[in-house]
Design an enzyme around this catalytic site. Structure first.
Site, PDB file in Angstrom:
ATOM      1  N   GLY A  54      75.620  27.134 -22.571  1.00  0.00           N
ATOM      2  CA  GLY A  54      75.219  27.716 -23.855  1.00  0.00           C
ATOM      3  C   GLY A  54      73.787  27.324 -24.199  1.00  0.00           C
ATOM      4  N   HIS A  55      73.444  26.048 -23.962  1.00  0.00           N
ATOM      5  CA  HIS A  55      72.071  25.604 -24.223  1.00  0.00           C
ATOM      6  C   HIS A  55      71.087  26.269 -23.258  1.00  0.00           C
ATOM      7  CE1 HIS A  55      74.412  22.026 -25.796  1.00  0.00           C
ATOM      8  NE2 HIS A  55      73.628  22.278 -26.817  1.00  0.00           N
ATOM      9  N   ASP A 168      77.307  28.109 -33.959  1.00  0.00           N
ATOM     10  CA  ASP A 168      77.107  27.414 -35.233  1.00  0.00           C
ATOM     11  C   ASP A 168      76.524  28.432 -36.216  1.00  0.00           C
ATOM     12  OD1 ASP A 168      77.705  24.497 -34.560  1.00  0.00           O
ATOM     13  OD2 ASP A 168      76.323  25.062 -32.971  1.00  0.00           O
TER      14      ASP A 168
HETATM   15  O1  PAF Z   1      73.221  22.476 -33.281  1.00  0.00           O
HETATM   16  C1  PAF Z   1      72.812  21.316 -33.029  1.00  0.00           C
HETATM   17  O2  PAF Z   1      72.867  20.854 -31.877  1.00  0.00           O
HETATM   18  C2  PAF Z   1      72.241  20.470 -34.140  1.00  0.00           C
HETATM   19  O3  PAF Z   1      72.905  20.677 -35.341  1.00  0.00           O
HETATM   20  C3  PAF Z   1      70.723  20.643 -34.313  1.00  0.00           C
HETATM   21  C4  PAF Z   1      70.358  22.069 -34.718  1.00  0.00           C
HETATM   22  C5  PAF Z   1      70.017  20.300 -33.003  1.00  0.00           C
HETATM   23  C6  PAF Z   1      70.206  19.708 -35.400  1.00  0.00           C
HETATM   24  O4  PAF Z   1      70.458  18.382 -35.093  1.00  0.00           O
END
Ligand code: PAF
Length: 309
Positions: A54-55, A168
């Protein structure tokens, strides 16, 4: 302001790779971003590490939108409640750096908590309305921590574009809102949720699931798929849609935190009456002690391909 320094996160080794510049100091990030900006648009992908596909999809999208990509890896203490999993949040820095390099990131920012929250700091970014329901209600202070750290990252590196996952979804709307309200010169882009072949949304917390918990967790994409089919067939009754989804989760043995229909922009819940032709269905549920979230914008997102129970 509660101290973000307690408990301290585990110190991860600092690794350098050939192609990726790794910086730990905020001023180092500022200098690296200034240099990259000379080459063109710079994108930021904020993460808490424990990177998965996903990342990687976020980094790949960022590369399409900018000349260079900076990834931040920081388990932000202020977005965790006192009884949440800050201490045990997975930390896999070496593998994360390799993943960033393979995905084509130019710079990775790996600050410590004390570098991001200076002694005596007392500033928080609070976004009302959009951050209040759903995870905002279940995790008091969570979005204040998220908005604060993302604002710091934006201020430090001045990205033209910042990329976040739609898993998210509420977080994405909170970030869009404060970026707009504060006239921040950054485009906030959401990327579709990446799922396992059986429908489970990828999450760094999936590593905590035992095999039976993981099987039970499949009730989440199944419930979203069921709701999408009912919506497609014309169902618009908010309480029926959410009741059916809740029942699907509970019957698989999940502990439901919330199942909520909401306006996709304001994230204000719709608890009764008819929903519109585009409506957020967001769920949070515990499989054992692991809290999982997922969502679908009915009328917009494709339903997850979920295995039958
Ligand atoms: O989604 C995340 O991994 C975290 O909430 C973020 C946006 C990096 C903020 O710490």
């Amino acid at each position: 302001v509660p101290s973000p320094m307690a408990p301290p996160p585990a110190t991860a080794p600092r690794v350098r790779t050939e192609a990726v510049q790794v910086v730990a100091e905020p001023e180092g990030l500022r200098a690296a971003a200034d240099a990259l900006r000379d080459e063109g648009r710079v994108a930021l992908v904020p993460t808490m590490g424990a990177l998965h596909r996903g990342h990687v999809a976020l980094i790949e999208r960022a590369r399409e939108l900018a000349t260079s990509v900076v990834v931040s890896i920081f388990v932000n203490p202020t977005q965790f409640g006192p009884r949440e999993d800050l201490d045990k949040y997975p930390r896999t820095l070496d593998a994360d750096l390799r993943a960033c390099e393979a995905a084509g990131a130019r710079c990775v920012f790996t600050p410590s908590a004390s570098a991001m929250y200076l002694p005596g700091e007392s500033t928080r970014v609070r976004v009302s309305g959009v951050s209040e329901a759903l995870c905002g209600a279940s995790r008091p202070g969570h979005f204040e921590g998220v908005a604060t750290v993302v604002t710091k990252l934006f201020a430090l590196m001045g990205p033209s574009v910042a990329v976040f996952g739609r898993k998210d979804y509420q977080q994405l709307q909170v970030i869009r809102r404060f970026a707009r309200d504060l006239f921040l010169p950054v485009e906030v882009v959401g990327v579709p949720t990446v799922r396992e072949p059986d429908g489970l949304a990828l999450s760094s917390r999936n590593v905590f699931l035992t095999e039976p918990e993981r099987r039970a967790a499949l009730a989440i994409p199944r419930a979203l798929g069921h709701a999408a089919a009912r919506f497609e067939a014309g169902e618009r009754d908010a309480s029926r849609l959410s009741k059916e989804a809740s029942e699907g989760l509970a019957s698989a043995g999940l502990r439901v935190d919330y199942v909520t229909l909401a306006d996709p922009e304001s994230v204000v819940p719709i608890t009764s009456g008819a929903v519109g032709d585009r409506c957020l269905l967001a769920v949070a549920a515990f499989a054992g002690t692991t809290r999982l979230i997922d969502n679908l914008v009915l009328g917009e997102d494709a339903a997850p391909r979920a295995e039958p129970s």
